[in-house]
Scaffold this active site. Structure first.
Site, PDB file in Angstrom:
ATOM      1  N   GLU A   1      21.080 -15.269 -22.781  1.00 32.70           N
ATOM      2  CA  GLU A   1      20.654 -15.976 -23.988  1.00 32.70           C
ATOM      3  C   GLU A   1      21.034 -17.443 -23.895  1.00 32.70           C
ATOM      4  O   GLU A   1      20.292 -18.316 -24.345  1.00 32.70           O
ATOM      5  CB  GLU A   1      21.295 -15.354 -25.229  1.00 32.70           C
ATOM      6  CG  GLU A   1      20.679 -15.807 -26.550  1.00 32.70           C
ATOM      7  CD  GLU A   1      21.279 -17.083 -27.121  1.00 32.70           C
ATOM      8  OE1 GLU A   1      20.694 -17.654 -28.063  1.00 32.70           O
ATOM      9  OE2 GLU A   1      22.342 -17.528 -26.632  1.00 32.70           O
ATOM     10  N   GLU A   2      22.190 -17.713 -23.286  1.00 29.91           N
ATOM     11  CA  GLU A   2      22.661 -19.089 -23.169  1.00 29.91           C
ATOM     12  C   GLU A   2      21.970 -19.840 -22.035  1.00 29.91           C
ATOM     13  O   GLU A   2      22.108 -21.056 -21.920  1.00 29.91           O
ATOM     14  CB  GLU A   2      24.182 -19.112 -22.941  1.00 29.91           C
ATOM     15  CG  GLU A   2      25.010 -18.468 -24.042  1.00 29.91           C
ATOM     16  CD  GLU A   2      25.031 -19.287 -25.322  1.00 29.91           C
ATOM     17  OE1 GLU A   2      24.286 -20.284 -25.413  1.00 29.91           O
ATOM     18  OE2 GLU A   2      25.787 -18.922 -26.230  1.00 29.91           O
TER      19      GLU A   2
ATOM     20  N   ASP B   1      26.535 -12.827 -22.596  1.00 30.36           N
ATOM     21  CA  ASP B   1      26.826 -14.013 -21.785  1.00 30.36           C
ATOM     22  C   ASP B   1      27.408 -15.124 -22.641  1.00 30.36           C
ATOM     23  O   ASP B   1      27.178 -15.200 -23.850  1.00 30.36           O
ATOM     24  CB  ASP B   1      25.584 -14.498 -21.040  1.00 30.36           C
ATOM     25  CG  ASP B   1      24.453 -14.942 -21.961  1.00 30.36           C
ATOM     26  OD1 ASP B   1      24.195 -14.242 -22.961  1.00 30.36           O
ATOM     27  OD2 ASP B   1      23.830 -15.992 -21.686  1.00 30.36           O
TER      28      ASP B   1
ATOM     29  N   HIS C   1      24.126 -11.180 -27.429  1.00 29.99           N
ATOM     30  CA  HIS C   1      24.229 -11.538 -26.012  1.00 29.99           C
ATOM     31  C   HIS C   1      25.680 -11.487 -25.547  1.00 29.99           C
ATOM     32  O   HIS C   1      26.586 -11.956 -26.238  1.00 29.99           O
ATOM     33  CB  HIS C   1      23.622 -12.914 -25.728  1.00 29.99           C
ATOM     34  CG  HIS C   1      24.239 -14.052 -26.475  1.00 29.99           C
ATOM     35  ND1 HIS C   1      25.318 -14.772 -25.983  1.00 29.99           N
ATOM     36  CD2 HIS C   1      23.935 -14.622 -27.667  1.00 29.99           C
ATOM     37  CE1 HIS C   1      25.634 -15.732 -26.847  1.00 29.99           C
ATOM     38  NE2 HIS C   1      24.815 -15.656 -27.878  1.00 29.99           N
TER      39      HIS C   1
END
Length: 383
Positions: free
Chosen positions: A141-142, A76, A74
């Site tokens: 993802e976060e 992010d 990811h």
């Protein structure tokens, strides 16, 4: 400066707080396209939360009949928190005492850079490689993760794409690079419980019904319950309360209801349906007037010892000089989505002690060995 370090720094400079990608994937597309990958951008999510995903694949000489090894990651990152508490700009890669500081340094821009450079080196040496290499990268993802990896997995499933191995670049190491990898994760099941009572004056409890008092015995029973014993791969399932909300703010009013948030982290020894049933049975046994809303964050997954774990363990031993531990501890990851599509999913990345913290960092000395481990896995499984 090594290509891996240079790419890591380039990615850190991009303020890609969820769901923003800020051009990280454009950088990856440029690099991967030059190495012969076919790159596809998948944009998803509502207008106020647009998520950028990347699916890139380079087929080997066996085509779709060959093995496909995918790296998942990811771009992010989580918010910085108070910037003034950082010793340097969180989005300006900074070197101090042998460490590279910046938001995303450990989670997980170093891993992404490492696998990209590993893939570049691999295809340069093995232009006629047998198996295929893929990248599944998301900018969500976060966050809620509703429009990230899961959307790409759904797309690949509709196309009949078969994934054989997946390495997720999560920061799994503890004290030194390679001392721990994740071969599974626990499931996450959350509940929002509302227990109803009757609001009234606190001096006249006989004219009211205090929902907090009513809920406490049931909550005590839930906290004391042994949900399962775990198994050889997972610790026992846990149940924890995270929030309790009750009252109007006044000190002389019995509330009309109380809301309790709780969460299960559960092993493969339990199922979501079984846990739900047991919770309802305990609440019903205490005669509560309640409503309960459930959210399944993800089911547990497990990759038993096999080709991928052996290749990774061998590579770590050769590059890092440590015997790695297979573990299922920690929170959830996007591996839970990929595991439904891929039989072997292992997570491996740098130490995680600083992730999500002020002054997040990665040891510079770990960056090249990380890339080399990834390359050795490619050499072992798809050359």
């Amino acid at each position: 400066m090594s290509p891996t370090l240079a790419l890591t720094e380039d990615l850190i400079r991009r303020r890609s707080v969820t769901p923003e990608d800020k051009g990280c994937q454009d950088v990856l597309i440029e690099r991967l396209s030059a190495a012969g990958f076919q790159c596809e951008t998948v944009v998803s999510g509502p207008d106020h939360f647009r998520v950028t995903n990347l699916w890139a694949v380079k087929r080997g000489r066996a085509g779709t009949d060959g093995k496909l090894l995918v790296f998942a990651g990811h771009t992010d990152v989580v918010p910085t928190g108070p910037v003034e508490q950082w010793r340097s700009d969180p989005f300006e890669p900074t070197h101090r005492d042998g460490k590279l500081y910046g938001r995303g340094a450990a989670d997980m821009k170093t891993s992404i850079a490492g696998f990209v450079v590993a893939a570049e080196e691999f295809v340069a040496v093995h232009p006629d490689h047998a198996g295929s290499i893929g990248f599944l990268i998301t900018s969500d993802e976060e966050g809620p993760a509703h429009d990230g990896t899961i959307k790409v997995c759904d797309l690949l499933r509709t196309r009949g794409e078969r994934l054989d191995y997946c390495v997720v670049g999560e920061p799994t190491s503890v004290s030194t690079l390679g001392d721990m990898v994740k071969n599974g994760r626990r499931g996450s099941l959350s509940g929002k419980l509302t227990v109803n009572g009757v609001q009234g004056h606190i001096a006249y409890p006989h004219l009211a019904k205090n929902p907090i008092h009513l809920a406490v015995p049931a909550l005590t029973a839930l906290a004391a319950e042994q949900w399962d014993d775990g198994n050889a791969y997972f610790p026992p399932t846990t149940w924890q309360m995270s929030n309790i909300h009750g009252g109007t703010g006044a000190t002389n009013v019995i509330p009309g209801h109380v809301i309790i948030d709780f969460n299960f982290r559960f092993s493969t020894a339990s199922t979501p349906e079984g846990l739900k049933s047991r919770v309802h049975a305990i609440l019903d046994a205490h005669g509560l007037d309640y409503t309960l809303a459930w959210t399944l964050g993800g089911e547990p997954f497990l990759t038993e010892r096999g080709e991928l774990s052996e290749a990774l363990s061998s590579a770590i031993g050769a590059e890092c000089g440590v015997a790695t531990e297979l573990s299922t501890t920690g929170g959830t990851s996007d591996g839970r989505f990929i595991a439904k599509l891929c039989p072997q999913v292992i997570e491996f990345g740098p130490p995680n002690a600083s992730i999500h913290k002020i002054d997040e960092h990665v040891d510079v000395a770990f960056i090249e060995p990380l890339k080399n481990v990834y390359r050795r896995v490619l050499e072992t499984l798809i050359a």
